[in-house]
Design an enzyme around this catalytic site. Structure first.
Site, mmCIF file in Angstrom:
data_model
loop_
_atom_site.group_PDB
_atom_site.id
_atom_site.type_symbol
_atom_site.label_atom_id
_atom_site.label_comp_id
_atom_site.label_asym_id
_atom_site.label_seq_id
_atom_site.Cartn_x
_atom_site.Cartn_y
_atom_site.Cartn_z
ATOM 1 N N ARG A 1 -10.718 -11.097 1.651
ATOM 2 C CA ARG A 1 -11.755 -12.065 0.663
ATOM 3 C C ARG A 1 -10.949 -13.566 1.216
ATOM 4 O O ARG A 1 -11.539 -14.667 0.607
ATOM 5 C CB ARG A 1 -11.553 -11.831 -0.318
ATOM 6 C CG ARG A 1 -10.849 -11.893 -1.282
ATOM 7 C CD ARG A 1 -11.486 -10.815 -3.037
ATOM 8 N NE ARG A 1 -11.537 -8.991 -2.814
ATOM 9 C CZ ARG A 1 -11.205 -8.052 -3.501
ATOM 10 N NH1 ARG A 1 -11.214 -8.831 -4.895
ATOM 11 N NH2 ARG A 1 -11.531 -7.374 -3.446
ATOM 12 N N LYS B 1 0.792 -1.049 0.535
ATOM 13 C CA LYS B 1 0.226 0.498 -0.089
ATOM 14 C C LYS B 1 0.509 1.201 -0.045
ATOM 15 O O LYS B 1 2.007 1.034 0.441
ATOM 16 C CB LYS B 1 -1.163 -0.066 1.037
ATOM 17 C CG LYS B 1 -1.876 -1.304 1.176
ATOM 18 C CD LYS B 1 -3.234 -0.509 2.647
ATOM 19 C CE LYS B 1 -4.163 -1.655 2.353
ATOM 20 N NZ LYS B 1 -5.230 -1.634 1.523
HETATM 21 N N1 BES Z 1 -7.919 -3.476 3.917
HETATM 22 C C1 BES Z 1 -8.139 -3.133 3.658
HETATM 23 C C2 BES Z 1 -9.562 -2.473 2.833
HETATM 24 C C3 BES Z 1 -10.213 -1.045 3.507
HETATM 25 C C4 BES Z 1 -9.167 0.290 3.236
HETATM 26 C C5 BES Z 1 -10.008 -1.086 4.991
HETATM 27 C C6 BES Z 1 -8.680 1.509 3.514
HETATM 28 C C7 BES Z 1 -10.278 0.309 5.286
HETATM 29 C C8 BES Z 1 -10.305 1.867 4.341
HETATM 30 C C9 BES Z 1 -8.259 -4.714 1.673
HETATM 31 O O1 BES Z 1 -7.720 -5.088 2.180
HETATM 32 C C10 BES Z 1 -8.037 -3.371 0.359
HETATM 33 O O2 BES Z 1 -6.719 -3.400 0.569
HETATM 34 N N2 BES Z 1 -8.732 -3.511 -0.575
HETATM 35 C C11 BES Z 1 -8.097 -2.949 -1.263
HETATM 36 C C12 BES Z 1 -8.534 -4.382 -2.361
HETATM 37 C C13 BES Z 1 -8.021 -4.226 -4.438
HETATM 38 C C14 BES Z 1 -6.947 -4.418 -4.249
HETATM 39 C C15 BES Z 1 -8.705 -5.094 -5.082
HETATM 40 C C16 BES Z 1 -8.880 -1.529 -2.092
HETATM 41 O O3 BES Z 1 -9.844 -1.284 -1.201
HETATM 42 O O4 BES Z 1 -7.876 -1.613 -2.298
HETATM 43 ZN ZN ZN Z 2 -5.332 -5.848 1.631
#
Ligand code: BES
Ligand code: ZN
Ligand code: ZN
Length: 488
Positions: A332, A258
């Protein structure tokens, strides 16, 4: 803190709080004027009963607060108003306070008690300066003035708040104070204390069971993943509800790392786990007649030489192979194993998962509602109604098959990331659907925007324990609806 139902405030009550809704401003101010001897004209000038308005008066030695509730005073607003007042004025209110609940709806008791206890939460747990003791919190008394305070509602407000306080601490804990083992021991202690079964499978046992998707997410972390299974069976239960919560104690994104800007907030990626841990504990405390299964797959998502890499193909508990096209779509993966495990081993009548699953749901609904995904209109309706009652809003999004198109993989049964920059919250729900084995009463709640939010009380965002009251309300409605058991 000791809560007492009284028919008259005692003479040494130092602070009296009058909650006032906007639409009853005139009649309430007349009551306050009569009871406090404050001039009505002064009250009328100062008090508008706007949401979050706190007006302070003095009558003799007593401190009087008129607490504005605005015009849409649901349980959430009431709790928030009391929480804020107690939090901000804790050093001023003294050790004996009174709340005027005369002619107020009976269920306000629960919410007022809940809000007052939540107001004791200390955000600065890691500060080194010594804490100033607060008289009200140490040995204080709260008198609830009303002809009909129901002691069970005092207990309910208290039980829920005490669990929520612990969840705040868990949610706000940084990852060097919170590992999968922390969540596991929280569950074990809670089970011992409130008399329900908890089993924790360590990574060796997860391997024997075949929880391969959870293991794949956890393989790059020093702390091993754990799989927590809680089971509470209330007396007289005739429905079985399965809850599954995402317990990622820190989400770096893995090798699909990230950006650093807000990465520190990813210590809260276990908001779904917190909701499930809390809901099972509250159900056990309140002795709800329900059979409840709580499942929490928990792990870190870290960067390491051992981490899974984008493109890896992994196995799952369901036996389906998954091409991991993005290691940041880890929630997921662990939920997939949790959901299939719940279905195969417990056959719940209703299955609900909660997860801080996608940034996409925040872009869609902001911080004011969680995404609701289900193919069951009935379950969707019941969850939505529970959320309206508790102020934990849910908004239903579609589950049309077209959204699954991008999850097709050339080399495996499915891939975990659609690769397109839109509708990702829906794609995530479609991914999960593949692992619930056609369960007809399954719902997925994407709580990424609601689990961790602006609190007004703390300068930064903090854990909300979203879902605990929602699930408690949902379960209570299910129990009270006697016609329910066979229609899912
Ligand atoms: N934990 C994150 C989602 C999240 C984002 C929670 C902001 C709280 C605040 C999740 O694991 C994630 O990283 N999701 C990605 C998915 C994508 C790679 C398909 C996202 O939402 O960017
Ligand atoms: Zn994630
Ligand atoms: Zn995550």
């Amino acid at each position: 803190m000791n809560f007492l139902a009284v028919s008259q405030f005692s003479a040494d009550t130092q602070t009296i709080i009058y909650p006032v809704r906007k639409e009853e401003l005139a009649s309430q101010l007349a009551v306050i004027a009569e009871q406090t001897a404050l001039p009505l004209a002064v009250l009328e000038t100062e008090v508008k009963a706007e949401k979050a308005e706190i007006t302070t008066f003095f009558s003799g030695e007593k401190r009087i607060y008129v607490l504005g509730l605005g015009s849409e005073a649901n349980s959430h607003h009431l709790i928030k108003a009391f929480r804020t007042l107690i939090f901000k004025h804790k050093t001023k209110v003294g050790s004996q306070i009174g709340i005027s609940l005369q002619n107020r709806p009976a269920d306000w008791t629960e919410f007022v008690v809940n809000g007052i206890i939540l107001g004791t939460y200390d955000f600065g747990l890691y500060k080194s300066d010594p804490k100033t003791p607060v008289a009200l919190f140490e040995q204080g008394t709260v008198e609830l003035l009303s002809a009909e305070v129901n002691p069970e509602l005092i207990e309910k407000g208290k039980s829920i708040a005490e669990t929520q306080l612990q969840l705040f601490t868990l949610l706000n804990a940084p990852s060097n104070f919170k590992t999968p083992q922390t969540l596991a021991s929280w569950a074990m202690h809670s089970g011992e204390k409130y008399g329900y079964k908890v089993r924790v499978f360590d990574s060796g046992e997860c391997h024997s069971l075949g929880l391969f998707a959870l293991l794949a997410v956890g393989q790059g972390s020093k702390s091993e993943p754990e799989f927590i299974v809680m089971e509470y069976k209330g007396e007289g239960a005739n429905q079985k509800v399965g809850l599954v919560g995402k317990g990622v104690t820190f989400d770096t994104g893995g090798i699909s790392i990230k950006p650093s800007e807000n990465m520190h907030l990813m210590k809260s990626d276990m908001g779904g786990a917190a909701a499930v841990l809390g809901a099972v504990e509250v159900a056990a405390k309140l002795k709800l007649p329900i059979h409840l299964i709580g499942i929490v797959p928990t792990t870190e998502n870290s960067v390491d030489g051992e981490s899974m890499k984008p493109g890896d193909v992994i196995q799952s508990y369901a036996g389906k192979t998954i091409e991991v096209t993005d290691t940041d779509a880890e929630g997921r993966l662990i939920l997939a194993d949790g959901l299939t495990y719940a279905v195969r081993n417990f056959k719940p009548d209703v299955l609900i998962d909660l997860a801080t699953l996608t940034g996409s749901i925040i872009r869609t609904l902001g911080y004011h509602a969680a995404g609701l995904f289900t193919t069951s209109d009935l379950l969707g309706k019941k969850l939505k109604r529970a959320g309206e009652r508790t102020g934990e809003r849910l908004w239903r999004l579609p589950m049309w098959e077209d959204y699954a198109d991008h999850l097709k993989s050339d080399i495996a049964d499915v891939r975990n990331f659609s690769g397109v920059p839109h509708s990702q919250a829906i794609a995530a729900a479609k991914f999960l659907e593949l692992f619930v084995e056609n369960h007809t009463a399954w719902a997925h709640l994407d709580i990424a925007g609601t689990a961790y939010g602006d609190m007004d009380l703390a300068p930064q965002r903090a854990g909300t324990a979203y879902g605990v009251r929602l699930l408690t309300e949902f379960l209570t409605q299910l129990i009270n609806d006697k016609s329910q058991s066979s229609i899912w």
